[in-house]
Motif scaffolding. Structure first.
Motif, short mmCIF file in Angstrom:
data_model
loop_
_atom_site.label_atom_id
_atom_site.label_comp_id
_atom_site.label_asym_id
_atom_site.label_seq_id
_atom_site.Cartn_x
_atom_site.Cartn_y
_atom_site.Cartn_z
N GLY A 135 12.54 26.35 13.05
CA GLY A 135 12.30 27.79 13.19
C GLY A 135 10.81 28.05 13.36
O GLY A 135 10.05 27.16 13.73
N CYS A 136 10.40 29.29 13.10
CA CYS A 136 8.99 29.66 13.27
C CYS A 136 8.71 30.85 12.36
O CYS A 136 9.54 31.75 12.25
N THR A 137 7.55 30.84 11.72
CA THR A 137 7.22 31.96 10.83
C THR A 137 6.73 33.17 11.62
O THR A 137 6.63 34.26 11.08
N LEU A 138 6.37 32.95 12.88
CA LEU A 138 5.87 34.06 13.69
C LEU A 138 7.05 34.75 14.37
O LEU A 138 8.13 34.20 14.44
N ASN A 139 6.79 35.93 14.85
CA ASN A 139 7.91 36.72 15.38
C ASN A 139 7.57 37.32 16.73
O ASN A 139 7.61 38.53 16.90
N CYS A 140 7.25 36.47 17.69
CA CYS A 140 6.99 36.99 19.03
C CYS A 140 8.27 37.68 19.49
O CYS A 140 9.37 37.14 19.33
N THR A 141 8.11 38.88 20.03
CA THR A 141 9.28 39.73 20.21
C THR A 141 10.24 39.25 21.30
O THR A 141 11.39 39.66 21.33
N PHE A 142 9.75 38.36 22.19
CA PHE A 142 10.57 37.90 23.31
C PHE A 142 11.17 36.52 23.05
O PHE A 142 11.80 35.94 23.93
N CYS A 143 10.95 35.97 21.84
CA CYS A 143 11.30 34.57 21.59
C CYS A 143 12.49 34.45 20.64
O CYS A 143 12.50 35.03 19.56
N HIS A 144 13.45 33.65 21.06
CA HIS A 144 14.67 33.45 20.26
C HIS A 144 14.36 32.72 18.96
O HIS A 144 14.89 33.06 17.91
N THR A 145 13.48 31.69 19.06
CA THR A 145 13.15 30.91 17.85
C THR A 145 12.58 31.83 16.77
O THR A 145 12.83 31.64 15.58
N GLY A 146 11.82 32.85 17.22
CA GLY A 146 11.19 33.76 16.25
C GLY A 146 12.19 34.57 15.44
O GLY A 146 11.84 35.13 14.40
N THR A 147 13.45 34.62 15.89
CA THR A 147 14.45 35.38 15.14
C THR A 147 15.13 34.51 14.08
O THR A 147 15.97 34.98 13.33
N MET A 210 10.57 24.25 18.98
CA MET A 210 10.53 25.24 17.90
C MET A 210 9.25 25.12 17.10
O MET A 210 8.78 24.01 16.81
N GLY A 211 8.74 26.26 16.69
CA GLY A 211 7.66 26.26 15.71
C GLY A 211 6.28 26.41 16.29
O GLY A 211 6.06 26.29 17.50
N GLU A 212 5.33 26.66 15.40
CA GLU A 212 3.93 26.81 15.78
C GLU A 212 3.20 25.53 15.34
O GLU A 212 2.94 25.33 14.14
N PRO A 213 2.87 24.66 16.30
CA PRO A 213 2.29 23.35 15.94
C PRO A 213 1.01 23.46 15.11
O PRO A 213 0.75 22.59 14.29
N THR A 244 0.05 26.72 21.60
CA THR A 244 -0.09 27.57 20.42
C THR A 244 -0.05 29.03 20.82
O THR A 244 -0.49 29.41 21.91
N SER A 245 0.45 29.82 19.90
CA SER A 245 0.47 31.27 20.13
C SER A 245 -0.90 31.87 19.83
O SER A 245 -1.09 33.07 19.99
N GLY A 246 -1.85 31.02 19.37
CA GLY A 246 -3.21 31.51 19.18
C GLY A 246 -3.71 31.47 17.74
O GLY A 246 -4.31 32.42 17.26
FE1 SF4 Z 1 7.01 31.06 17.27
FE2 SF4 Z 1 6.03 30.31 19.64
FE3 SF4 Z 1 8.38 31.62 19.48
FE4 SF4 Z 1 6.09 32.89 18.98
S1 SF4 Z 1 6.74 31.99 20.95
S2 SF4 Z 1 7.97 33.03 17.74
S3 SF4 Z 1 4.89 31.30 17.98
S4 SF4 Z 1 7.95 29.58 18.68
#
Ligand code: SF4
Ligand code: SAH
Length: 406
Positions: A135-147, A210-213, A244-246
């Motif tokens: 999963g991922c702790t971030l919540n980019c609004t367009f990303c499935h993993t973020g949910t 998945m995830g923020e490296p 990375t998302s930054g």
């Molecule tokens: Fe996480 Fe990357 Fe998805 Fe953003 S785009 S929610 S950082 S996996």
């Protein structure tokens, strides 16, 4: 021709790691030597040599059975399994897309699942898209993993295990027909360099699963040390890209520790829009992100940063956005990857029209930026960018522990 994707449920052939024993996959040479010494099976003098031999069998030949390590005494080979395993991650499900993309759902423990995707014909030959977190702790609004709800960092071994599993599935370990070859010690610089087949299909690795490296940099860096070692898996650091998302404070460290190619999930040329799409931008706004990019170790025209830009209809895809993007990237050795938005169940976003994406790309091209449109791969098995999601649940209580104090 049957073009449907197919699913293989395969829980039996990949046993879950056996408790009580140490999995050697993911250990450095030194850690292997220490682990061997701790068993009492070898002397201090022998430990390093044995570790180098095991390293070679495990990471160069991909063996999963100690009995195959024919340059070691039979007695030792018989005793090693009492202390150690060479397990791969457990495969819950393996899918193959009609375009050849393969996706594995892996289980690392009860309810702890992540996905790995192999995409043929990317990079030199084919790229493996690995996950760094569940999963991922971030919540980019367009990303499935973020949910997705459950999150934990994957260990170095769990990351390396994804690469080993893909090599198993692709049949890409070097053959052992010629018998055991000279093994370098790896502890010194004079180690022998083995020959690898020229036609490897898995040539590149992208940390775009998945995830923020950069929230798991220690384990990502250790995994890269193992993956890049010339006496083992041998995938050069220049063929590994970390996206990375930054996470601005970790970007320089990533370059210094790993030498990886950098990709930035930019998606918007201004803070107002990026705050909506990538909420982490509120913490690390674009100006800081661009400063970190300009300072990325080893940056040059031959080692450019990839900026990823997801094409969202009516959101970030106008000519004005393209022009603002060109302004923003001035002076940065960059290429821009335009990613058609991959829809997932429940999203409100739509992918930009193809003509709009092409027009956007042409504007960037005219300004001198390579801006390939990333062909969506594996959409039919939800393996494309941003579609990954396992059924694991996010542990909200554990969230803060995963974020480095930045
Ligand atoms: Fe996480 Fe990357 Fe998805 Fe953003 S785009 S929610 S950082 S996996
Ligand atoms: N967390 C890291 C690594 C994941 S990379 C990061 O965000 O960079 C996955 C890439 O796919 C990122 O660029 C991400 O922004 C993009 N992405 C996420 N959801 C997407 C979607 N639904 N369609 C297309 N690209 C998407």
């Amino acid at each position: 021709m049957d073009t449907r994707s197919h699913t293989v449920i395969d829980p039996q052939t990949r046993p879950a790691p056996r408790p009580g024993r140490v999995n050697l996959v993911g250990l450095s040479r030194q850690e292997m030597a220490d682990a061997l010494l701790a068993t009492g099976l070898v002397t201090e003098k022998q430990a390093r040599m044995r570790a180098s031999q095991i390293w070679h069998w495990v990471y160069h030949y991909g063996v999963t059975d100690f009995a195959a390590m024919t340059n070691m005494a039979k007695g030792l080979r018989a005793q090693l399994p009492e202390h150690f395993t060479l397990d791969r991650p457990e495969v819950v499900e393996a899918q193959v897309s009609q375009d050849g993309t393969r996706k594995w759902l892996l289980r690392y423990g009860p309810g702890v699942e992540a996905e790995t995707v192999f995409i043929p014909d990317v990079g030199k030959a084919g790229a493996l898209c690995v996950s760094s977190q569940v999963g991922c702790t971030l919540n980019c609004t367009f990303c499935h993993t973020g949910t997705q709800r459950l999150v934990r960092n994957l260990t170095a071994g769990e990351i390396v295990g994804q690469v080993m599993l893909a090599r198993d599935a692709l049949g890409e370990w070097p053959s052992r027909g010629a018998g055991p070859e000279k093994v370098g010690t790896g502890f010194s610089s004079g180690a022998a360099t083995p020959k690898y087949p020229e036609d490897r299909r898995l040539s590149n690795i992208v940390f775009m699963g998945m995830g923020e490296p950069l929230y798991n940099l220690d384990h990502v860096a250790t995994a890269m040390d193992i993956i890049a070692d010339h006496e083992g898996i041998g995938i050069s650091r220049r063929r590994v890209t970390v996206s990375t998302s930054g996470v601005v404070p970790k970007i320089t460290e990533l370059g210094e520790r790993t030498g990886a190619m950098l990709a930035i999930s930019l998606h918007a040329p201004d803070d107002e829009l990026r705050n909506q799409l990538v909420p982490l931008n509120k913490k690390y706004p674009i100006a800081e992100l661009m400063d970190a990019c300009r300072a990325y170790p080893g940056l040059s025209n031959a080692k450019r940063i990839t900026f990823e830009y997801v094409m969202l209809k009516g959101v970030n895809d106008s000519d004005a956005h393209a022009k603002a993007l060109i302004q923003l990237l001035k002076g940065v050795p960059a290429k821009i990857n335009l990613i058609p938005f991959n829809p997932w169940p429940g999203t409100d976003y739509e992918c930009s029209d193809w003509a709009t994406i092409e027009r956007f790309g042409t504007l960037l091209n005219k300004a001198g930026y390579a801006s390939p449109i990333r062909t969506p791969r594996g959409r039919d098995i939800l393996a494309a960018c941003g579609q990954l999601k396992s059924e694991s649940e996010k542990q909200w209580a554990a969230k803060s522990r995963l974020r480095p104090a930045t």
